[in-house]
Design a protein around this motif. Structure first.
Motif, PDB file in Angstrom:
ATOM      1  N   ASN A 170      66.748  90.649 -21.515  1.00  0.00           N
ATOM      2  CA  ASN A 170      66.514  92.127 -21.051  1.00  0.00           C
ATOM      3  C   ASN A 170      67.624  92.092 -19.854  1.00  0.00           C
ATOM      4  O   ASN A 170      67.295  91.144 -18.913  1.00  0.00           O
ATOM      5  CB  ASN A 170      65.319  92.347 -20.405  1.00  0.00           C
ATOM      6  CG  ASN A 170      64.258  92.545 -21.497  1.00  0.00           C
ATOM      7  OD1 ASN A 170      64.468  92.812 -22.356  1.00  0.00           O
ATOM      8  ND2 ASN A 170      62.851  92.492 -21.048  1.00  0.00           N
ATOM      9  N   HIS A 172      68.719  93.983 -16.711  1.00  0.00           N
ATOM     10  CA  HIS A 172      68.182  95.196 -15.809  1.00  0.00           C
ATOM     11  C   HIS A 172      69.337  96.068 -15.119  1.00  0.00           C
ATOM     12  O   HIS A 172      70.386  95.259 -14.403  1.00  0.00           O
ATOM     13  CB  HIS A 172      67.349  94.231 -14.740  1.00  0.00           C
ATOM     14  CG  HIS A 172      66.225  93.636 -15.120  1.00  0.00           C
ATOM     15  ND1 HIS A 172      64.767  94.000 -15.058  1.00  0.00           N
ATOM     16  CD2 HIS A 172      66.120  92.242 -16.062  1.00  0.00           C
ATOM     17  CE1 HIS A 172      63.982  93.134 -15.689  1.00  0.00           C
ATOM     18  NE2 HIS A 172      64.835  92.160 -16.182  1.00  0.00           N
ATOM     19  N   ILE A 205      66.199  98.986 -18.967  1.00  0.00           N
ATOM     20  CA  ILE A 205      66.601  97.480 -19.807  1.00  0.00           C
ATOM     21  C   ILE A 205      67.682  98.009 -20.827  1.00  0.00           C
ATOM     22  O   ILE A 205      67.169  98.730 -21.780  1.00  0.00           O
ATOM     23  CB  ILE A 205      64.940  97.055 -20.255  1.00  0.00           C
ATOM     24  CG1 ILE A 205      64.111  96.601 -19.176  1.00  0.00           C
ATOM     25  CG2 ILE A 205      65.326  95.967 -21.166  1.00  0.00           C
ATOM     26  CD1 ILE A 205      64.598  95.480 -18.387  1.00  0.00           C
ATOM     27  N   LYS A 240      68.861  95.550 -24.086  1.00  0.00           N
ATOM     28  CA  LYS A 240      68.648  94.501 -24.820  1.00  0.00           C
ATOM     29  C   LYS A 240      69.780  93.632 -25.195  1.00  0.00           C
ATOM     30  O   LYS A 240      70.792  94.307 -25.037  1.00  0.00           O
ATOM     31  CB  LYS A 240      67.814  94.776 -26.184  1.00  0.00           C
ATOM     32  CG  LYS A 240      66.460  95.178 -26.006  1.00  0.00           C
ATOM     33  CD  LYS A 240      65.453  94.018 -25.810  1.00  0.00           C
ATOM     34  CE  LYS A 240      64.251  94.430 -25.338  1.00  0.00           C
ATOM     35  NZ  LYS A 240      63.446  93.355 -25.081  1.00  0.00           N
ATOM     36  N   ILE A 278      69.375  89.165 -15.474  1.00  0.00           N
ATOM     37  CA  ILE A 278      68.853  89.102 -16.932  1.00  0.00           C
ATOM     38  C   ILE A 278      67.729  88.070 -16.772  1.00  0.00           C
ATOM     39  O   ILE A 278      67.607  87.274 -16.250  1.00  0.00           O
ATOM     40  CB  ILE A 278      70.233  88.519 -17.585  1.00  0.00           C
ATOM     41  CG1 ILE A 278      71.521  89.147 -17.513  1.00  0.00           C
ATOM     42  CG2 ILE A 278      69.640  88.219 -19.214  1.00  0.00           C
ATOM     43  CD1 ILE A 278      72.577  88.424 -17.778  1.00  0.00           C
ATOM     44  N   TYR A 331      64.094  87.094 -19.530  1.00  0.00           N
ATOM     45  CA  TYR A 331      63.620  86.769 -20.829  1.00  0.00           C
ATOM     46  C   TYR A 331      62.510  87.613 -21.148  1.00  0.00           C
ATOM     47  O   TYR A 331      61.667  87.907 -20.236  1.00  0.00           O
ATOM     48  CB  TYR A 331      63.469  85.414 -21.356  1.00  0.00           C
ATOM     49  CG  TYR A 331      64.596  84.300 -21.202  1.00  0.00           C
ATOM     50  CD1 TYR A 331      65.626  84.706 -21.993  1.00  0.00           C
ATOM     51  CD2 TYR A 331      64.630  83.403 -20.550  1.00  0.00           C
ATOM     52  CE1 TYR A 331      66.567  83.688 -22.154  1.00  0.00           C
ATOM     53  CE2 TYR A 331      65.586  82.428 -20.424  1.00  0.00           C
ATOM     54  CZ  TYR A 331      66.597  82.705 -21.051  1.00  0.00           C
ATOM     55  OH  TYR A 331      67.878  81.797 -21.287  1.00  0.00           O
ATOM     56  N   PRO A 332      62.214  88.271 -22.191  1.00  0.00           N
ATOM     57  CA  PRO A 332      61.032  89.400 -22.508  1.00  0.00           C
ATOM     58  C   PRO A 332      59.939  88.440 -22.756  1.00  0.00           C
ATOM     59  O   PRO A 332      58.913  89.343 -22.926  1.00  0.00           O
ATOM     60  CB  PRO A 332      61.586  90.020 -23.558  1.00  0.00           C
ATOM     61  CG  PRO A 332      62.738  89.299 -24.312  1.00  0.00           C
ATOM     62  CD  PRO A 332      63.349  88.347 -23.314  1.00  0.00           C
TER      63      PRO A 332
END
Ligand SMILES: [Zn+2]
Length: 278
Positions: free
Chosen positions: A106, A108, A113, A115, A162, A164-165
């Motif tokens: 992700n 920002h 957001i 991807k 950046i 991680y989701p």
């Protein structure tokens, strides 16, 4: 499994707190979730300019005890955008370049957001006699843009952070899995102390400063700042450790620690021995 002191409300809070991204330097949304949960259990809150949050019980007491966790999580920064629209990164905290390839990210941005995916050359295209390892200067993120101009149009620029989701889930009934368990678990544990004190109507003979520090991952900066403000008499600091029975870890240097066997309490000159013995 022993009876748990956790209840449904606390686990709901933990899941929400874990699933929120709070990269180092950008912790405010997580701090709001944390403070909202603690509101019924604290006499007052202190926050500082960089975003460290402290829930205080007995603010008038002269003896001050800190219990601490850190609110931030490791992440990446966009450092360079190639003409072909790929993003090159630098670390914000100790992010691991070896595990980056093929991970979804992700990014920002002010538009929300965006991807992306850490790319890596396909196995068929690599030179098998000299396989290159992922390194900070050769890993890259593809956000599906055809060139640098399109990257910028999507709101991504140098300096975007950046994460991680990866979201919270439970393995085999009681093993918690998520990014940023380091150190949301610490923030969660100290919050639970406040809840349990209140629910069990315990009064303390000292001031308790439940401290969720920012910017730990880049060298304990948030804790340094808030220590100047609180000037505590003692501090009990939480963080995660490793299960050293897992593969490729040398117990002779990393010690012997195993999941499920209870907390690990450090020895060090800075760890006050009498407090440790308690
Ligand atoms: Zn940590």
């Amino acid at each position: 499994m022993a009876t748990s002191i956790l209840n449904k409300k606390s686990l709901t809070f933990l899941e929400k707190y874990l699933n929120n991204a709070a990269p180092t330097g950008y912790e405010w949304d997580g701090q709001k979730i944390w403070m909202d949960y603690l509101k019924p259990y604290a006499d007052e809150f202190i926050t500082d300019t960089y975003g460290t949050a402290v829930a205080v019980i007995n603010p008038k007491a002269t003896y001050k005890v800190v219990i601490e966790g850190h609110a931030d999580e490791i992440s990446w920064y966009v450092n360079y955008i190639s003409d072909t629209g790929l993003l090159y990164v630098i670390r914000n905290g100790g992010s691991d370049h070896q595990i980056a390839p093929s991970k979804i990210v992700n990014i920002h941005t002010k538009k929300g957001i965006v991807k992306g995916v850490f790319g890596w050359p396909a196995i068929h295209t690599r030179n098998k006699s000299k396989e290159e390892a992922p390194k900070p200067d050769n890993i890259f993120i593809d956000i599906g843009a055809k060139d640098k101009k399109e990257v910028e149009k999507m709101g991504v620029h140098v300096g975007c952070v950046i994460t991680y989701p990866d979201a919270f889930f439970i393995l085999n009934k009681d093993k918690f899995v998520c990014r940023a368990l380091d150190n949301r678990m610490g923030g969660f544990m100290i919050a639970e102390v406040a809840r349990l004190l209140k629910e069990n109507k315990k009064t303390l003979p000292f001031g308790l400063y439940i401290t969720n520090s920012v910017q730990e991952e880049i060298g304990l900066r948030g804790a340094q700042m808030i220590a100047e403000r609180i000037k505590p008499n003692v501090a009990i600091v939480t963080d995660v450790t490793h299960d050293t029975t897992t593969p490729m870890i040398n117990m002779k240097t990393q010690g012997d620690a195993q999941i499920g066997k209870g907390p690990v309490i450090a020895y060090a000159p800075a760890v006050q021995q009498k407090l440790r013995d308690l």
